[in-house]
Scaffold this active site. Sequence first.
Site, PDB file in Angstrom:
ATOM      1  N   GLU A  85       0.764  -0.708   0.284  1.00 22.62           N
ATOM      2  CA  GLU A  85       0.302   0.269  -0.353  1.00 22.62           C
ATOM      3  C   GLU A  85       0.978   0.801  -0.044  1.00 22.62           C
ATOM      4  O   GLU A  85       0.254   2.695  -0.993  1.00 22.62           O
ATOM      5  CB  GLU A  85      -0.663   0.315   1.078  1.00 22.62           C
ATOM      6  CG  GLU A  85      -2.262  -0.996   0.998  1.00 22.62           C
ATOM      7  CD  GLU A  85      -2.638  -1.617  -0.273  1.00 22.62           C
ATOM      8  OE1 GLU A  85      -2.488  -0.760  -0.474  1.00 22.62           O
ATOM      9  OE2 GLU A  85      -2.999  -2.667  -0.772  1.00 22.62           O
TER      10      GLU A  85
ATOM     11  N   HIS B  59       1.826   2.326  -3.272  1.00 23.06           N
ATOM     12  CA  HIS B  59       1.094   2.936  -4.039  1.00 23.06           C
ATOM     13  C   HIS B  59       0.968   4.169  -3.964  1.00 23.06           C
ATOM     14  O   HIS B  59       1.209   5.099  -5.256  1.00 23.06           O
ATOM     15  CB  HIS B  59      -0.287   2.128  -3.759  1.00 23.06           C
ATOM     16  CG  HIS B  59      -0.769   1.341  -4.110  1.00 23.06           C
ATOM     17  ND1 HIS B  59      -1.355   0.965  -5.864  1.00 23.06           N
ATOM     18  CD2 HIS B  59      -1.914  -0.246  -4.119  1.00 23.06           C
ATOM     19  CE1 HIS B  59      -1.599   0.188  -6.159  1.00 23.06           C
ATOM     20  NE2 HIS B  59      -1.753  -0.794  -4.615  1.00 23.06           N
TER      21      HIS B  59
END
Length: 150
Positions: free
Chosen positions: A131, A134
Amino acid sequence: MAIRNLRFLGDELLRKKSRRVEKIDDRIQALLDDMLDTMYENNGVGLAAPQVGILKRVVVIDIGEGPLFLINPEIIEQEGSYIEQEGCLSVPGRQGEVERPYRVKVKAQNRDGKEIIVEGEEFLAKALCHEIDHLNGVLFVDKIIDVKGE
């Protein structure tokens, strides 16, 4: 709370670096709630704001132990090596083996603005790294060692 539309591989927004959150206001709170609902609706374990079209450093994760809300997360320690299959809601139908740190320590703010430290090993470490990638415009497909799927 609402289900937001996901962005998919090929969308240029997924390749951009997200901006720090300077103020945790009602809009950020709503974003966190919407991201969590969107993640659950799509059977995910993690979701970063760019995946719903917002270039803010915001992440939600739930590996089955309850939701983690991370604002401005950064990895401050990592150790070891761990290779496992990964997939992504923004890259449907594709999986591959990715090497990640075995253990990470992440500094972030929670949804109340309090600084927190999250430590994770194996699956949680993988989710945290995935994450946070990202937020820097990096997708797991950039790190694949062995490809599975389409």
